[in-house]
Design a protein around this motif. Structure first.
Motif, PDB file in Angstrom:
ATOM      1  N   MET A   1     -34.926 106.922  -1.136  1.00 34.32           N
ATOM      2  CA  MET A   1     -34.097 107.717  -1.633  1.00 34.32           C
ATOM      3  C   MET A   1     -33.775 109.471  -1.238  1.00 34.32           C
ATOM      4  O   MET A   1     -32.538 109.758  -1.056  1.00 34.32           O
ATOM      5  N   LYS A   2     -34.548 109.896  -0.348  1.00 33.25           N
ATOM      6  CA  LYS A   2     -34.509 111.196   0.536  1.00 33.25           C
ATOM      7  C   LYS A   2     -33.552 110.623   1.846  1.00 33.25           C
ATOM      8  O   LYS A   2     -32.771 111.816   1.999  1.00 33.25           O
ATOM      9  N   GLU A   3     -33.767 109.326   2.434  1.00 35.64           N
ATOM     10  CA  GLU A   3     -32.479 109.513   3.194  1.00 35.64           C
ATOM     11  C   GLU A   3     -31.388 109.562   2.314  1.00 35.64           C
ATOM     12  O   GLU A   3     -29.949 109.669   3.230  1.00 35.64           O
ATOM     13  N   GLU A   4     -30.605 108.449   1.410  1.00 37.19           N
ATOM     14  CA  GLU A   4     -29.788 108.601   1.393  1.00 37.19           C
ATOM     15  C   GLU A   4     -28.919 110.115   0.947  1.00 37.19           C
ATOM     16  O   GLU A   4     -28.083 110.099   0.948  1.00 37.19           O
ATOM     17  N   LEU A   5     -29.974 111.504   0.175  1.00 38.31           N
ATOM     18  CA  LEU A   5     -29.899 112.582   0.643  1.00 38.31           C
ATOM     19  C   LEU A   5     -29.430 113.274   0.997  1.00 38.31           C
ATOM     20  O   LEU A   5     -28.764 113.897   1.061  1.00 38.31           O
ATOM     21  N   VAL A   6     -29.827 112.757   2.380  1.00 33.69           N
ATOM     22  CA  VAL A   6     -29.767 113.764   3.516  1.00 33.69           C
ATOM     23  C   VAL A   6     -28.205 113.167   4.405  1.00 33.69           C
ATOM     24  O   VAL A   6     -27.645 114.339   4.456  1.00 33.69           O
ATOM     25  N   GLN A   7     -28.798 111.115   3.975  1.00 32.63           N
ATOM     26  CA  GLN A   7     -27.275 111.209   5.362  1.00 32.63           C
ATOM     27  C   GLN A   7     -25.476 111.508   4.078  1.00 32.63           C
ATOM     28  O   GLN A   7     -25.182 112.007   4.499  1.00 32.63           O
ATOM     29  N   LEU A   8     -25.375 111.544   2.527  1.00 30.18           N
ATOM     30  CA  LEU A   8     -24.854 112.373   2.025  1.00 30.18           C
ATOM     31  C   LEU A   8     -24.354 114.081   1.956  1.00 30.18           C
ATOM     32  O   LEU A   8     -23.627 114.153   2.312  1.00 30.18           O
ATOM     33  N   VAL A   9     -25.396 114.295   2.392  1.00 28.94           N
ATOM     34  CA  VAL A   9     -25.595 115.805   2.834  1.00 28.94           C
ATOM     35  C   VAL A   9     -24.590 116.406   4.364  1.00 28.94           C
ATOM     36  O   VAL A   9     -24.043 116.715   4.101  1.00 28.94           O
ATOM     37  N   GLU A  10     -25.562 115.319   4.856  1.00 32.60           N
ATOM     38  CA  GLU A  10     -24.873 115.750   5.822  1.00 32.60           C
ATOM     39  C   GLU A  10     -23.582 114.808   6.505  1.00 32.60           C
ATOM     40  O   GLU A  10     -22.450 115.865   7.085  1.00 32.60           O
TER      41      GLU A  10
ATOM     42  N   SER B   1     -26.305 108.721  -6.145  1.00 37.16           N
ATOM     43  CA  SER B   1     -26.349 107.436  -7.368  1.00 37.16           C
ATOM     44  C   SER B   1     -27.216 108.026  -8.655  1.00 37.16           C
ATOM     45  O   SER B   1     -27.477 109.358  -8.501  1.00 37.16           O
ATOM     46  N   ALA B   2     -27.019 106.919  -9.089  1.00 35.75           N
ATOM     47  CA  ALA B   2     -27.854 107.189 -10.642  1.00 35.75           C
ATOM     48  C   ALA B   2     -29.452 107.801 -10.737  1.00 35.75           C
ATOM     49  O   ALA B   2     -29.744 109.318 -10.945  1.00 35.75           O
ATOM     50  N   ASP B   3     -29.962 106.967  -8.932  1.00 35.92           N
ATOM     51  CA  ASP B   3     -31.539 107.625  -9.648  1.00 35.92           C
ATOM     52  C   ASP B   3     -31.611 109.114  -8.751  1.00 35.92           C
ATOM     53  O   ASP B   3     -32.617 109.362  -8.822  1.00 35.92           O
ATOM     54  N   LEU B   4     -30.753 108.526  -7.569  1.00 36.00           N
ATOM     55  CA  LEU B   4     -31.188 109.612  -6.810  1.00 36.00           C
ATOM     56  C   LEU B   4     -30.374 110.865  -8.116  1.00 36.00           C
ATOM     57  O   LEU B   4     -31.258 112.540  -7.420  1.00 36.00           O
TER      58      LEU B   4
END
Length: 356
Positions: A1-10, A103-106
């Motif tokens: 999930m961390k990777e998802e956050l980093v990708q979105l922010v980037e 996403s809801a989980d993140l």
């Protein structure tokens, strides 16, 4: 999930920041921002910093990384006379924007950090205590030195230091009890809107000039054969603390190679390959540079020439969270220049025993 956050922010950083500011703008008038910036420009800057600190805190799994930044912003907003609910509005708008895009989980993970920031706000101080106390050793010298710097008189500031050294005050005491405390106090005065950024830059530059004038006292120690490279993370322009570490290590008999501020990873790794180094010192001033510090450490560990050296980290994020250095893959952390000398010597001694 961390990777998802980093990708979105980037991918969406600018859009996220604008969406937060648009949301805040709907909740109140634009007004004038602190430090002479228009209200929207200031809000964009604040939202950008909030998002970066949130991202780093989630990736490090450290709520205190985020709440520490919230505390800093609250004190700054109070100093500039901003409405008390301005920061709450920014945090709630950040919640709203991220709820719509994650996403809801993140989002459930991220929201824990935002709720922590909002919940702690009423308990956080609105002022910061001075770093200069009349009861501290060399307090009088520190106050006179600071007064001279704030008056723009670097010649008087230098005269005070040279006079103290001539009268027997040790260089280490000058560094730790005068320069270090004065620099912390200058940072506090800037944060609390009592001096301008121009004054803060002048004071730092003047202190570095005076430090350079003390080098004849520093570079006379018999060498021990130990080597230290000092660098700040790329993007980090705060270097004076790391320079103090390098200077005190020189006094302790080390040969130091000071790279300074904003050094790219590839340049650090290449330099390590070109020199016989026992310890790499890495300075991180802002929490949102922690990911860059971790990337540097990974690159160093992957380098054939440098993988066995010891890595010592320092800076405000590590002082606030003393075990954070372990998460980044470093070998140790030091709170100030004196501790850095002791820890660097221990790292090398321990490594020699391991090899023996």
């Amino acid at each position: 999930m961390k990777e998802e956050l980093v990708q979105l922010v980037e991918e969406q950083r600018e859009a996220l920041v604008r969406a937060v500011v648009d949301c805040v703008g709907e909740r109140g008038p634009e007004g004038a921002g602190p430090r002479g910036m228009p209200g929207r420009a200031q809000r964009l800057q604040d939202a950008y910093a909030l998002l970066r600190h949130l991202e780093q805190a989630v990736c490090a799994e450290r709520t205190d990384l985020f709440t520490n930044h919230v505390a800093w912003v609250k004190a700054t907003h109070t100093a500039y006379g901003l409405p008390a609910d301005e920061l709450v509005a920014a945090l709630r708008c950040l919640q709203t924007v991220l709820r719509q895009r994650l996403s809801a989980d993140l989002y459930a993970v991220v929201d824990e950090y935002l709720v922590a920031g909002i919940t702690c706000l009423p308990l956080l101080p609105t002022d910061l205590p001075s770093y200069v106390d009349a009861n501290f050793p060399l307090a009088e010298l520190t106050m006179h030195f600071l007064d001279a710097l704030l008056a723009g008189d670097r010649h008087e500031a230098g005269r005070l230091i040279h006079q103290a050294v001539a009268q027997g005050t040790g260089i280490e005491d000058i560094y730790l009890k005068v320069f270090q405390r004065a620099q912390h106090e200058i940072g506090r005065l800037w944060q609390m809107n009592r001096i301008s950024v121009a004054q803060e830059h002048f004071c730092t530059a003047a202190t570095q000039q005076i430090m350079a004038q003390l080098y004849p006292h520093i570079f006379t120690t018999e060498k021990t054969g130990r080597h230290f490279i000092a660098t700040c993370i790329g993007g980090d322009l705060h270097e004076i603390g790391l320079r103090m570490v390098a200077d005190l290590l020189e006094m302790a008999g080390w040969d130091t190679y000071y790279l300074g501020a904003d050094v790219p990873v590839e340049s650090v790794v290449r330099t390590l390959g070109e020199r016989a180094v026992h310890v790499l010192g890495v300075s991180v001033t802002m929490a949102y540079h922690l990911a860059a510090a971790e990337a540097l450490i990974r690159s160093v560990r992957a380098s054939e020439a440098a993988r066995n050296l010891k890595i010592l980290v320092g800076g405000q994020p590590f002082n606030v969270m003393p075990d954070l250095w372990k998460q980044l893959g470093a070998d140790a952390h030091a709170r100030d220049a004196r501790e850095a000398v002791r820890v660097a010597n221990e790292l090398v001694a321990g490594h020699s025993e391991e090899r023996g």
